[in-house]
Design a protein around this motif. Structure first.
Motif, PDB file in Angstrom:
ATOM      1  N   ILE A  46       0.850  -1.193   0.000  1.00  0.00           N
ATOM      2  CA  ILE A  46       0.000   0.000   0.000  1.00  0.00           C
ATOM      3  C   ILE A  46       0.887   1.244   0.000  1.00  0.00           C
ATOM      4  O   ILE A  46       1.636   1.480   0.951  1.00  0.00           O
ATOM      5  CB  ILE A  46      -0.952   0.030   1.219  1.00  0.00           C
ATOM      6  N   ALA A  47       0.821   2.006  -1.068  1.00  0.00           N
ATOM      7  CA  ALA A  47       1.647   3.207  -1.179  1.00  0.00           C
ATOM      8  C   ALA A  47       1.295   4.187  -0.062  1.00  0.00           C
ATOM      9  O   ALA A  47       0.146   4.246   0.397  1.00  0.00           O
ATOM     10  CB  ALA A  47       1.418   3.867  -2.533  1.00  0.00           C
ATOM     11  N   LYS A  48       2.289   4.955   0.371  1.00  0.00           N
ATOM     12  CA  LYS A  48       2.069   5.878   1.487  1.00  0.00           C
ATOM     13  C   LYS A  48       0.922   6.837   1.212  1.00  0.00           C
ATOM     14  O   LYS A  48       0.134   7.148   2.112  1.00  0.00           O
ATOM     15  CB  LYS A  48       3.353   6.662   1.778  1.00  0.00           C
ATOM     16  N   GLU A  49       0.822   7.314  -0.016  1.00  0.00           N
ATOM     17  CA  GLU A  49      -0.234   8.276  -0.329  1.00  0.00           C
ATOM     18  C   GLU A  49      -1.625   7.636  -0.336  1.00  0.00           C
ATOM     19  O   GLU A  49      -2.640   8.335  -0.315  1.00  0.00           O
ATOM     20  CB  GLU A  49       0.029   8.941  -1.688  1.00  0.00           C
ATOM     21  N   ASP A  50      -1.679   6.299  -0.360  1.00  0.00           N
ATOM     22  CA  ASP A  50      -2.973   5.602  -0.357  1.00  0.00           C
ATOM     23  C   ASP A  50      -3.389   5.138   1.037  1.00  0.00           C
ATOM     24  O   ASP A  50      -4.505   4.654   1.221  1.00  0.00           O
ATOM     25  CB  ASP A  50      -2.923   4.386  -1.287  1.00  0.00           C
ATOM     26  N   ARG A  51      -2.499   5.269   2.002  1.00  0.00           N
ATOM     27  CA  ARG A  51      -2.814   4.796   3.352  1.00  0.00           C
ATOM     28  C   ARG A  51      -3.782   5.743   4.046  1.00  0.00           C
ATOM     29  O   ARG A  51      -3.647   6.955   3.959  1.00  0.00           O
ATOM     30  CB  ARG A  51      -1.520   4.649   4.173  1.00  0.00           C
ATOM     31  N   LYS A  52      -4.744   5.133   4.715  1.00  0.00           N
ATOM     32  CA  LYS A  52      -5.773   5.892   5.422  1.00  0.00           C
ATOM     33  C   LYS A  52      -5.817   5.413   6.876  1.00  0.00           C
ATOM     34  O   LYS A  52      -5.142   4.442   7.240  1.00  0.00           O
ATOM     35  CB  LYS A  52      -7.136   5.692   4.752  1.00  0.00           C
ATOM     36  N   LEU A  53      -6.627   6.070   7.669  1.00  0.00           N
ATOM     37  CA  LEU A  53      -6.754   5.651   9.064  1.00  0.00           C
ATOM     38  C   LEU A  53      -7.242   4.210   9.142  1.00  0.00           C
ATOM     39  O   LEU A  53      -6.766   3.428   9.972  1.00  0.00           O
ATOM     40  CB  LEU A  53      -7.712   6.584   9.816  1.00  0.00           C
ATOM     41  N   ARG A  54      -8.177   3.851   8.273  1.00  0.00           N
ATOM     42  CA  ARG A  54      -8.725   2.491   8.288  1.00  0.00           C
ATOM     43  C   ARG A  54      -7.648   1.453   7.954  1.00  0.00           C
ATOM     44  O   ARG A  54      -7.777   0.281   8.318  1.00  0.00           O
ATOM     45  CB  ARG A  54      -9.876   2.370   7.291  1.00  0.00           C
ATOM     46  N   THR A  55      -6.587   1.873   7.237  1.00  0.00           N
ATOM     47  CA  THR A  55      -5.499   0.962   6.914  1.00  0.00           C
ATOM     48  C   THR A  55      -4.809   0.475   8.177  1.00  0.00           C
ATOM     49  O   THR A  55      -4.416  -0.691   8.286  1.00  0.00           O
ATOM     50  CB  THR A  55      -4.468   1.663   6.010  1.00  0.00           C
ATOM     51  N   PHE A  56      -4.665   1.369   9.153  1.00  0.00           N
ATOM     52  CA  PHE A  56      -3.926   1.064  10.373  1.00  0.00           C
ATOM     53  C   PHE A  56      -4.804   0.594  11.526  1.00  0.00           C
ATOM     54  O   PHE A  56      -4.318  -0.043  12.462  1.00  0.00           O
ATOM     55  CB  PHE A  56      -3.156   2.318  10.827  1.00  0.00           C
ATOM     56  N   GLN A  57      -6.086   0.933  11.492  1.00  0.00           N
ATOM     57  CA  GLN A  57      -6.970   0.662  12.628  1.00  0.00           C
ATOM     58  C   GLN A  57      -6.992  -0.808  13.050  1.00  0.00           C
ATOM     59  O   GLN A  57      -6.945  -1.103  14.259  1.00  0.00           O
ATOM     60  CB  GLN A  57      -8.382   1.145  12.312  1.00  0.00           C
ATOM     61  N   PRO A  58      -7.046  -1.773  12.117  1.00  0.00           N
ATOM     62  CA  PRO A  58      -7.074  -3.172  12.574  1.00  0.00           C
ATOM     63  C   PRO A  58      -5.818  -3.570  13.352  1.00  0.00           C
ATOM     64  O   PRO A  58      -5.905  -4.313  14.334  1.00  0.00           O
ATOM     65  CB  PRO A  58      -7.175  -3.966  11.263  1.00  0.00           C
ATOM     66  N   VAL A  59      -4.657  -3.071  12.904  1.00  0.00           N
ATOM     67  CA  VAL A  59      -3.407  -3.398  13.591  1.00  0.00           C
ATOM     68  C   VAL A  59      -3.376  -2.726  14.962  1.00  0.00           C
ATOM     69  O   VAL A  59      -2.956  -3.327  15.955  1.00  0.00           O
ATOM     70  CB  VAL A  59      -2.188  -2.969  12.752  1.00  0.00           C
ATOM     71  N   LEU A  60      -3.824  -1.483  15.005  1.00  0.00           N
ATOM     72  CA  LEU A  60      -3.886  -0.763  16.276  1.00  0.00           C
ATOM     73  C   LEU A  60      -4.777  -1.512  17.267  1.00  0.00           C
ATOM     74  O   LEU A  60      -4.444  -1.647  18.448  1.00  0.00           O
ATOM     75  CB  LEU A  60      -4.422   0.652  16.050  1.00  0.00           C
TER      76      LEU A  60
END
Length: 218
Positions: free
Chosen positions: A154-168
């Motif tokens: 996932i390119a940095k410019e395509d990352r969103k909050l939802r991208t990280f929320q499951p890991v968090l």
């Protein structure tokens, strides 16, 4: 440094379900009649006819509705019915919708298969599909694999909050404060706005951390 960034992030945060039993229970007789009509076709002319046949559009509409309802079992059953009735695979546009409902640990093989199909059809696998893969890994608490998907695919410019929320959420569930703060630091570096859900997730992780793990982020 990561803890200070995390604190800065935190401060900014202040079915229609169809029954399934081997087959999809359709929302009306039209679905059953569609399956019967399509099943009676000569397989050799199904694909050509399906482009013009409104019956196929009805089946596709039902598959799309199941995706919106997040009905995993119903979606798989609908795909099986569709492919059996039409003699072909579901169209490219349906694969991301199917992928979008994968979010549990037991959905991992399915999302991997869907992404493999998209690769085989030379379709671009976008963030909204890859985040489903992240969710499945995170549901297994395999945060290393989830983070690898984010970093590698996932390119940095395509990352969103939802991208990280499951890991968090996975870090929080296990009380892994360092993992949470490192992730929040990355979110902050990408200038991604957080929300109340992030705050609640981190507070749950903080409350569940063992005393020996607890550090003052200030």
């Amino acid at each position: 440094m990561q803890h200070k960034a995390a604190v800065r992030v935190l401060k900014t945060a202040g079915r229609n379900h169809l029954q399934v039993s081997g087959m999809v229970t359709p929302p009306g007789r039209r679905y059953l009649s569609v399956i019967a009509a399509e099943s009676g076709r000569d397989r050799s002319d199904t694909r050509a006819a399906s482009k013009q046949n409104p019956a196929t559009a009805v089946l596709m509409k039902d598959i799309n509705r199941l995706a919106r309802a997040k009905d995993f079992d119903g979606m798989l059953a609908a795909r099986e019915v569709f492919e059996g009735a039409s003699g072909g695979q579901v169209p490219d546009s349906v694969l991301p919708q199917m992928a979008s409902i994968c979010h549990k640990a037991e959905h991992l093989e399915t999302i991997q298969d869907l992404i493999a199909q998209m690769d085989a059809r030379q379709l671009k696998v976008k963030e909204n599909t890859l985040v489903s893969l992240v969710r499945c890994y995170a549901a297994r608490h395999d945060t290393d694999a989830a983070l690898k998907v984010i970093q590698d695919s996932i390119a940095k410019e395509d990352r969103k909050l939802r991208t990280f929320q499951p890991v968090l959420s996975s870090f929080a569930y296990r009380g892994e404060l360092d993992g949470m703060f490192d992730l929040l630091a990355e979110v902050d570096a990408l200038k991604i706005a957080t929300n109340e859900e992030v705050l609640e997730t981190v507070l749950r992780g903080w409350a569940g951390a063992a005393p020996s793990k607890t550090k003052d982020p200030l």
